[in-house]
Write a protein that holds these residues in place. Structure first.
Motif, mmCIF file in Angstrom:
data_model
loop_
_atom_site.group_PDB
_atom_site.id
_atom_site.type_symbol
_atom_site.label_atom_id
_atom_site.label_comp_id
_atom_site.label_asym_id
_atom_site.label_seq_id
_atom_site.Cartn_x
_atom_site.Cartn_y
_atom_site.Cartn_z
ATOM 1 N N ASP A 83 0.824 -1.213 0.000
ATOM 2 C CA ASP A 83 0.000 0.000 0.000
ATOM 3 C C ASP A 83 0.857 1.262 0.000
ATOM 4 O O ASP A 83 0.548 2.235 -0.703
ATOM 5 C CB ASP A 83 -0.952 0.005 1.193
ATOM 6 C CG ASP A 83 -2.047 -1.046 1.063
ATOM 7 O OD1 ASP A 83 -2.366 -1.441 -0.089
ATOM 8 O OD2 ASP A 83 -2.578 -1.471 2.101
ATOM 9 N N GLN A 84 1.937 1.257 0.785
ATOM 10 C CA GLN A 84 2.846 2.407 0.812
ATOM 11 C C GLN A 84 3.511 2.588 -0.547
ATOM 12 O O GLN A 84 3.669 3.703 -1.040
ATOM 13 C CB GLN A 84 3.925 2.220 1.891
ATOM 14 C CG GLN A 84 3.410 2.257 3.304
ATOM 15 C CD GLN A 84 2.966 3.643 3.723
ATOM 16 O OE1 GLN A 84 3.534 4.646 3.306
ATOM 17 N NE2 GLN A 84 1.942 3.703 4.541
ATOM 18 N N PHE A 85 3.922 1.476 -1.159
ATOM 19 C CA PHE A 85 4.588 1.545 -2.459
ATOM 20 C C PHE A 85 3.616 2.035 -3.535
ATOM 21 O O PHE A 85 3.974 2.854 -4.378
ATOM 22 C CB PHE A 85 5.160 0.181 -2.843
ATOM 23 C CG PHE A 85 5.953 0.213 -4.112
ATOM 24 C CD1 PHE A 85 7.224 0.768 -4.139
ATOM 25 C CD2 PHE A 85 5.438 -0.304 -5.288
ATOM 26 C CE1 PHE A 85 7.970 0.809 -5.313
ATOM 27 C CE2 PHE A 85 6.167 -0.268 -6.458
ATOM 28 C CZ PHE A 85 7.436 0.283 -6.475
ATOM 29 N N TYR A 86 2.387 1.560 -3.491
ATOM 30 C CA TYR A 86 1.346 1.999 -4.425
ATOM 31 C C TYR A 86 1.176 3.511 -4.366
ATOM 32 O O TYR A 86 1.153 4.196 -5.398
ATOM 33 C CB TYR A 86 0.039 1.276 -4.080
ATOM 34 C CG TYR A 86 -1.160 1.705 -4.877
ATOM 35 C CD1 TYR A 86 -1.403 1.177 -6.143
ATOM 36 C CD2 TYR A 86 -2.070 2.634 -4.361
ATOM 37 C CE1 TYR A 86 -2.518 1.568 -6.875
ATOM 38 C CE2 TYR A 86 -3.180 3.022 -5.084
ATOM 39 C CZ TYR A 86 -3.402 2.488 -6.339
ATOM 40 O OH TYR A 86 -4.501 2.882 -7.057
ATOM 41 N N ASP A 87 1.085 4.040 -3.155
ATOM 42 C CA ASP A 87 0.947 5.486 -2.972
ATOM 43 C C ASP A 87 2.177 6.219 -3.513
ATOM 44 O O ASP A 87 2.053 7.248 -4.174
ATOM 45 C CB ASP A 87 0.744 5.802 -1.492
ATOM 46 C CG ASP A 87 0.603 7.287 -1.241
ATOM 47 O OD1 ASP A 87 -0.348 7.894 -1.771
ATOM 48 O OD2 ASP A 87 1.460 7.849 -0.532
ATOM 49 N N PHE A 88 3.348 5.689 -3.259
ATOM 50 C CA PHE A 88 4.599 6.279 -3.743
ATOM 51 C C PHE A 88 4.612 6.353 -5.265
ATOM 52 O O PHE A 88 4.895 7.399 -5.850
ATOM 53 C CB PHE A 88 5.769 5.442 -3.215
ATOM 54 C CG PHE A 88 7.110 5.782 -3.797
ATOM 55 C CD1 PHE A 88 7.692 7.022 -3.599
ATOM 56 C CD2 PHE A 88 7.815 4.833 -4.527
ATOM 57 C CE1 PHE A 88 8.948 7.326 -4.120
ATOM 58 C CE2 PHE A 88 9.072 5.125 -5.046
ATOM 59 C CZ PHE A 88 9.633 6.369 -4.846
ATOM 60 N N GLY A 106 -7.879 1.797 -16.685
ATOM 61 C CA GLY A 106 -7.205 1.547 -15.415
ATOM 62 C C GLY A 106 -6.367 0.289 -15.459
ATOM 63 O O GLY A 106 -6.777 -0.717 -16.037
ATOM 64 N N CYS A 107 -5.199 0.352 -14.839
ATOM 65 C CA CYS A 107 -4.261 -0.772 -14.892
ATOM 66 C C CYS A 107 -4.244 -1.637 -13.636
ATOM 67 O O CYS A 107 -3.591 -2.669 -13.621
ATOM 68 C CB CYS A 107 -2.847 -0.253 -15.163
ATOM 69 S SG CYS A 107 -2.633 0.397 -16.830
ATOM 70 N N ASN A 108 -4.922 -1.232 -12.586
ATOM 71 C CA ASN A 108 -5.019 -2.000 -11.336
ATOM 72 C C ASN A 108 -3.652 -2.408 -10.792
ATOM 73 O O ASN A 108 -3.373 -3.576 -10.567
ATOM 74 C CB ASN A 108 -5.919 -3.218 -11.510
ATOM 75 C CG ASN A 108 -6.418 -3.749 -10.171
ATOM 76 O OD1 ASN A 108 -6.109 -3.204 -9.121
ATOM 77 N ND2 ASN A 108 -7.161 -4.832 -10.217
ATOM 78 N N LEU A 109 -2.804 -1.406 -10.579
ATOM 79 C CA LEU A 109 -1.482 -1.645 -10.008
ATOM 80 C C LEU A 109 -1.577 -2.271 -8.630
ATOM 81 O O LEU A 109 -0.759 -3.122 -8.275
ATOM 82 C CB LEU A 109 -0.684 -0.338 -9.960
ATOM 83 C CG LEU A 109 0.701 -0.406 -9.308
ATOM 84 C CD1 LEU A 109 1.600 -1.390 -10.044
ATOM 85 C CD2 LEU A 109 1.330 0.971 -9.261
ATOM 86 N N LYS A 110 -2.578 -1.891 -7.862
ATOM 87 C CA LYS A 110 -2.724 -2.425 -6.498
ATOM 88 C C LYS A 110 -2.801 -3.952 -6.520
ATOM 89 O O LYS A 110 -2.126 -4.620 -5.730
ATOM 90 C CB LYS A 110 -3.953 -1.836 -5.820
ATOM 91 C CG LYS A 110 -4.010 -2.147 -4.330
ATOM 92 C CD LYS A 110 -5.047 -1.324 -3.635
ATOM 93 C CE LYS A 110 -4.423 -0.008 -3.303
ATOM 94 N NZ LYS A 110 -5.026 0.709 -2.207
ATOM 95 N N ALA A 111 -3.568 -4.512 -7.424
ATOM 96 C CA ALA A 111 -3.677 -5.967 -7.518
ATOM 97 C C ALA A 111 -2.354 -6.584 -7.972
ATOM 98 O O ALA A 111 -1.975 -7.671 -7.516
ATOM 99 C CB ALA A 111 -4.792 -6.357 -8.477
ATOM 100 N N ALA A 112 -1.652 -5.909 -8.852
ATOM 101 C CA ALA A 112 -0.376 -6.437 -9.355
ATOM 102 C C ALA A 112 0.684 -6.480 -8.262
ATOM 103 O O ALA A 112 1.590 -7.313 -8.326
ATOM 104 C CB ALA A 112 0.118 -5.583 -10.519
ATOM 105 N N LEU A 113 0.574 -5.627 -7.267
ATOM 106 C CA LEU A 113 1.568 -5.594 -6.200
ATOM 107 C C LEU A 113 1.347 -6.662 -5.143
ATOM 108 O O LEU A 113 2.239 -6.963 -4.368
ATOM 109 C CB LEU A 113 1.574 -4.211 -5.526
ATOM 110 C CG LEU A 113 2.032 -3.062 -6.404
ATOM 111 C CD1 LEU A 113 1.851 -1.737 -5.671
ATOM 112 C CD2 LEU A 113 3.482 -3.237 -6.834
ATOM 113 N N HIS A 114 0.167 -7.240 -5.110
ATOM 114 C CA HIS A 114 -0.137 -8.258 -4.085
ATOM 115 C C HIS A 114 0.026 -9.648 -4.629
ATOM 116 O O HIS A 114 0.068 -9.966 -5.705
ATOM 117 C CB HIS A 114 -1.548 -8.076 -3.539
ATOM 118 C CG HIS A 114 -1.678 -6.825 -2.740
ATOM 119 N ND1 HIS A 114 -1.177 -6.697 -1.470
ATOM 120 C CD2 HIS A 114 -2.232 -5.626 -3.010
ATOM 121 C CE1 HIS A 114 -1.438 -5.492 -0.993
ATOM 122 N NE2 HIS A 114 -2.081 -4.819 -1.914
#
Length: 114
Positions: A83-88, A106-114
């Motif tokens: 979550d911190q990295f997503y915000d960054f 939308g690319c849904n980066l949040k899902a890609a990070l998990h």
């Protein structure tokens, strides 16, 4: 990607990977076909996911890393969790949010990070 899908980009210049604040200048056009937009998202999300995993697994070294145009960032805090990295990435280090807005996808980066 820009070479193989050059018609999808209005800006034909090369992306400077040391200046990710200009990522929006290299956005896929809103009139591009959905498969090109999906491929762009997959490529960019893969890049950022790899960046996160490398930093997160090496938190003891991240504080020593100097990212261009992010000298004032506490990178250890930015890489501590997804979550911190997503915000960054979306709000401080890149213009990836604007690139997604430009292409209207939308690319849904949040899902890609998990």
């Amino acid at each position: 990607f820009k070479k193989s899908n050059n018609i999808a980009f209005s800006d034909q210049s090369l992306l400077d990977v040391n200046q990710l604040q200009t990522l929006n200048l290299h956005a896929v056009s809103s009139t591009s076909l959905k498969p090109v937009k999906q491929a762009y998202c997959q490529m960019m999300n893969g890049y950022f996911a790899e960046m996160y995993h490398l930093g997160h697994q090496n938190l003891q070294f991240v504080g020593q890393v100097k990212l261009p145009h992010a000298q004032d960032e506490n990178l250890s805090k930015s890489f501590v969790d997804a979550d911190q990295f997503y915000d960054f990435i979306l709000n401080r280090y890149t213009s990836y949010r604007q690139a997604q807005e430009i292409m209207g996808f939308g690319c849904n980066l949040k899902a890609a990070l998990h």
